[in-house]
Design a protein around this motif. Structure first.
Motif, mmCIF file in Angstrom:
data_model
loop_
_atom_site.group_PDB
_atom_site.id
_atom_site.type_symbol
_atom_site.label_atom_id
_atom_site.label_comp_id
_atom_site.label_asym_id
_atom_site.label_seq_id
_atom_site.Cartn_x
_atom_site.Cartn_y
_atom_site.Cartn_z
ATOM 1 N N ARG A 302 49.198 -8.813 3.675
ATOM 2 C CA ARG A 302 49.117 -10.224 3.318
ATOM 3 C C ARG A 302 47.736 -10.767 3.665
ATOM 4 O O ARG A 302 47.279 -10.669 4.806
ATOM 5 C CB ARG A 302 50.190 -11.017 4.057
ATOM 6 C CG ARG A 302 50.266 -12.494 3.639
ATOM 7 C CD ARG A 302 51.402 -13.175 4.349
ATOM 8 N NE ARG A 302 52.665 -12.494 4.088
ATOM 9 C CZ ARG A 302 53.663 -12.438 4.960
ATOM 10 N NH1 ARG A 302 53.538 -12.981 6.164
ATOM 11 N NH2 ARG A 302 54.784 -11.813 4.644
ATOM 12 N N LEU A 303 47.070 -11.339 2.679
ATOM 13 C CA LEU A 303 45.731 -11.896 2.877
ATOM 14 C C LEU A 303 45.822 -13.316 3.416
ATOM 15 O O LEU A 303 46.719 -14.084 3.014
ATOM 16 C CB LEU A 303 44.958 -11.881 1.562
ATOM 17 C CG LEU A 303 44.762 -10.494 0.931
ATOM 18 C CD1 LEU A 303 44.094 -10.607 -0.432
ATOM 19 C CD2 LEU A 303 43.948 -9.594 1.848
ATOM 20 N N PRO A 304 44.930 -13.697 4.310
ATOM 21 C CA PRO A 304 45.004 -15.022 4.950
ATOM 22 C C PRO A 304 44.444 -16.130 4.075
ATOM 23 O O PRO A 304 43.580 -16.906 4.488
ATOM 24 C CB PRO A 304 44.160 -14.818 6.218
ATOM 25 C CG PRO A 304 43.137 -13.814 5.821
ATOM 26 C CD PRO A 304 43.829 -12.875 4.871
ATOM 27 N N ILE A 305 44.955 -16.228 2.854
ATOM 28 C CA ILE A 305 44.546 -17.299 1.942
ATOM 29 C C ILE A 305 45.766 -17.812 1.201
ATOM 30 O O ILE A 305 46.717 -17.065 0.946
ATOM 31 C CB ILE A 305 43.477 -16.815 0.936
ATOM 32 C CG1 ILE A 305 43.954 -15.564 0.196
ATOM 33 C CG2 ILE A 305 42.154 -16.555 1.644
ATOM 34 C CD1 ILE A 305 42.979 -15.075 -0.851
ATOM 35 N N GLU A 306 45.757 -19.090 0.878
ATOM 36 C CA GLU A 306 46.829 -19.736 0.117
ATOM 37 C C GLU A 306 48.210 -19.450 0.692
ATOM 38 O O GLU A 306 49.155 -19.124 -0.026
ATOM 39 C CB GLU A 306 46.783 -19.319 -1.360
ATOM 40 C CG GLU A 306 45.748 -20.086 -2.157
ATOM 41 C CD GLU A 306 46.087 -20.090 -3.637
ATOM 42 O OE1 GLU A 306 47.211 -20.484 -4.011
ATOM 43 O OE2 GLU A 306 45.216 -19.714 -4.410
ATOM 44 N N SER A 307 48.329 -19.567 1.994
ATOM 45 C CA SER A 307 49.626 -19.450 2.678
ATOM 46 C C SER A 307 50.350 -18.144 2.358
ATOM 47 O O SER A 307 51.571 -18.112 2.191
ATOM 48 C CB SER A 307 50.520 -20.651 2.316
ATOM 49 O OG SER A 307 49.894 -21.863 2.672
ATOM 50 N N GLY A 308 49.595 -17.077 2.255
ATOM 51 C CA GLY A 308 50.207 -15.768 2.072
ATOM 52 C C GLY A 308 50.625 -15.433 0.662
ATOM 53 O O GLY A 308 51.345 -14.456 0.453
ATOM 54 N N ARG A 309 50.179 -16.208 -0.330
ATOM 55 C CA ARG A 309 50.540 -15.893 -1.719
ATOM 56 C C ARG A 309 49.821 -14.644 -2.240
ATOM 57 O O ARG A 309 50.261 -14.027 -3.200
ATOM 58 C CB ARG A 309 50.235 -17.079 -2.636
ATOM 59 C CG ARG A 309 51.182 -18.263 -2.461
ATOM 60 C CD ARG A 309 50.861 -19.359 -3.471
ATOM 61 N NE ARG A 309 51.765 -20.494 -3.344
ATOM 62 C CZ ARG A 309 52.902 -20.620 -3.995
ATOM 63 N NH1 ARG A 309 53.298 -19.658 -4.819
ATOM 64 N NH2 ARG A 309 53.660 -21.687 -3.848
ATOM 65 N N TRP A 310 48.684 -14.307 -1.635
ATOM 66 C CA TRP A 310 47.916 -13.143 -2.053
ATOM 67 C C TRP A 310 48.209 -11.961 -1.133
ATOM 68 O O TRP A 310 48.286 -12.117 0.078
ATOM 69 C CB TRP A 310 46.419 -13.433 -2.016
ATOM 70 C CG TRP A 310 45.951 -14.371 -3.084
ATOM 71 C CD1 TRP A 310 45.877 -15.731 -3.005
ATOM 72 C CD2 TRP A 310 45.482 -14.012 -4.380
ATOM 73 N NE1 TRP A 310 45.393 -16.242 -4.178
ATOM 74 C CE2 TRP A 310 45.138 -15.204 -5.051
ATOM 75 C CE3 TRP A 310 45.313 -12.794 -5.051
ATOM 76 C CZ2 TRP A 310 44.633 -15.221 -6.347
ATOM 77 C CZ3 TRP A 310 44.817 -12.801 -6.350
ATOM 78 C CH2 TRP A 310 44.485 -13.998 -6.976
ATOM 79 N N GLN A 311 48.350 -10.774 -1.745
ATOM 80 C CA GLN A 311 48.504 -9.543 -0.975
ATOM 81 C C GLN A 311 47.596 -8.463 -1.548
ATOM 82 O O GLN A 311 47.453 -8.342 -2.780
ATOM 83 C CB GLN A 311 49.943 -9.030 -1.010
ATOM 84 C CG GLN A 311 50.939 -9.892 -0.260
ATOM 85 C CD GLN A 311 52.296 -9.217 -0.192
ATOM 86 O OE1 GLN A 311 52.418 -8.092 0.271
ATOM 87 N NE2 GLN A 311 53.324 -9.905 -0.661
ATOM 88 N N ALA A 312 46.972 -7.693 -0.673
ATOM 89 C CA ALA A 312 46.288 -6.474 -1.092
ATOM 90 C C ALA A 312 47.304 -5.340 -1.125
ATOM 91 O O ALA A 312 48.171 -5.255 -0.256
ATOM 92 C CB ALA A 312 45.155 -6.146 -0.130
#
Length: 346
Positions: A302-312
């Motif tokens: 989970r990427l620390p942007i947009e409240s966890g909406r993005w994942q690598a």
């Protein structure tokens, strides 16, 4: 075991790049609105197959074989990855959807689907949809043509699927799928030189026809906080093709596992199966029965942007189909990497 832009092989249809939130149909939200996810990225694939020619986005496989006794040669390429699902919740437990579901992606059965889901309360969730090939696989018009450049043709698949999850409040899931498989230009056996293959021989090799899948699985949630998800599954496949040497049945045993960590997750699958055909392949004089094995692991961070909406996301997969006829062997090694974005109301 099939991403809309990847290659369905005899090994299975591979897909291992999506979110591991559940090894089941996700609960239908109570609030109406649009939701979904999209995955974009790229990957590397190394393929050994005498039967697959890629798709409209990538070419892979050797167009020329010297002999039908030739084992498949390795070929590799880079490829794009794009998949996802968009859905709309109407309320009253109804949801329409289009794309590749999370369950399909995580459990190695990628297919594009248009359908609807209904939350039946304590009876479970019922889902039905139309299946089709988003980007058709390309195969050879005559995979057995010796000493000439083989021409590519599309392998299309359309059908329906009915899925019942959380049956009567349990963790049992049952699925039935039907697919109509169509080869645009079917010329199997016409170009073989080392073996006589007249009309009756060619009829045994026709790949058009019907395919039926019957699946059963059960989800176990284990450990403190139920962070370990384990789903054993079994699939029985019946192939009713126009050619009796292509018709037969198959089974697959699969174990899927997900660990839900803090900020990351890991999803893995191990699958083993076998196929048995009705008649001998007239080119080789024996049935092309096979054993199949596949294993993959995918990491989600989970990427620390947009409240966890993005994942690598990144995955590694290997599989093989070990046929009684070396010409029909296949092997796949694949690495994928990308990002996933979830959109819509939570």
């Amino acid at each position: 075991m099939k991403f809309s832009v990847l290659l369905p092989l005899g090994v299975a249809t591979f897909a291992a790049l999506a979110s591991p939130r559940a090894l089941a149909i996700e609960p239908i939200p109570e609030t109406p609105g649009w939701r979904g996810f999209v995955v974009v990225g790229g990957g590397y694939v190394d393929l050994k197959s005498n039967l697959v020619a890629g798709n409209s986005l990538i070419d892979i496989g050797d167009p020329v074989i010297d002999s039908v006794n030739q084992r498949p040669q390795s070929d590799d390429t880079f490829h794009p990855v794009i998949t996802g699902e968009v859905n709309y919740t109407f309320g009253n437990g109804w949801q329409g959807f289009f794309g590749t579901s999370l369950e399909d992606a995580v459990t190695l059965d990628g297919v594009t689907q248009l359908g609807a889901r209904k939350d039946l309360g304590s009876a479970g969730i019922l889902q039905g949809g139309f299946l089709f090939s988003g980007i058709p696989t390309e195969v050879w018009e005559d995979p057995y043509a010796e000493g000439v450049r083989r021409d590519e043709t599309d392998r299309d698949s359309t059908g329906v699927r009915v899925q019942w999850d959380r049956i009567l409040g349990s963790a049992l899931e049952l699925t039935f799928s039907y697919r109509d498989i169509s080869i645009d230009t079917e010329r199997s056996g016409e170009g073989v030189q080392s073996v006589t293959c007249k009309a009756a021989c060619q009829d045994l090799l026709r790949r058009d026809g019907d395919q039926y899948h019957f699946d059963a699985s059960y989800l176990f949630r284990l450990g403190e906080g139920q962070r370990h998800l384990v789903r054993p599954a079994i699939r029985y496949t019946l192939d009713d093709r126009d050619g009796d040497a292509i018709s037969g049945d198959a089974y697959r045993l699969q174990l899927s596992y997900i660990f839900l960590g803090q900020g990351y997750s890991v999803a893995s699958n191990v699958a083993f199966g076998g196929s048995s055909f009705d008649e001998r392949n007239p080119i080789f004089g024996v049935k092309t029965d096979s054993d199949r094995f596949a294993i993959d692991t995918t990491l989600f961070y989970r990427l620390p942007i947009e409240s966890g909406r993005w994942q690598a996301v990144g995955s590694v997969l290997w599989g093989e189909d070990d046929s009684d006829v070396a010409f029909h062997d296949s092997e796949l090694f694949m690495i994928n990497a990308g990002v996933m974005y979830r959109f819509g109301a939570r």
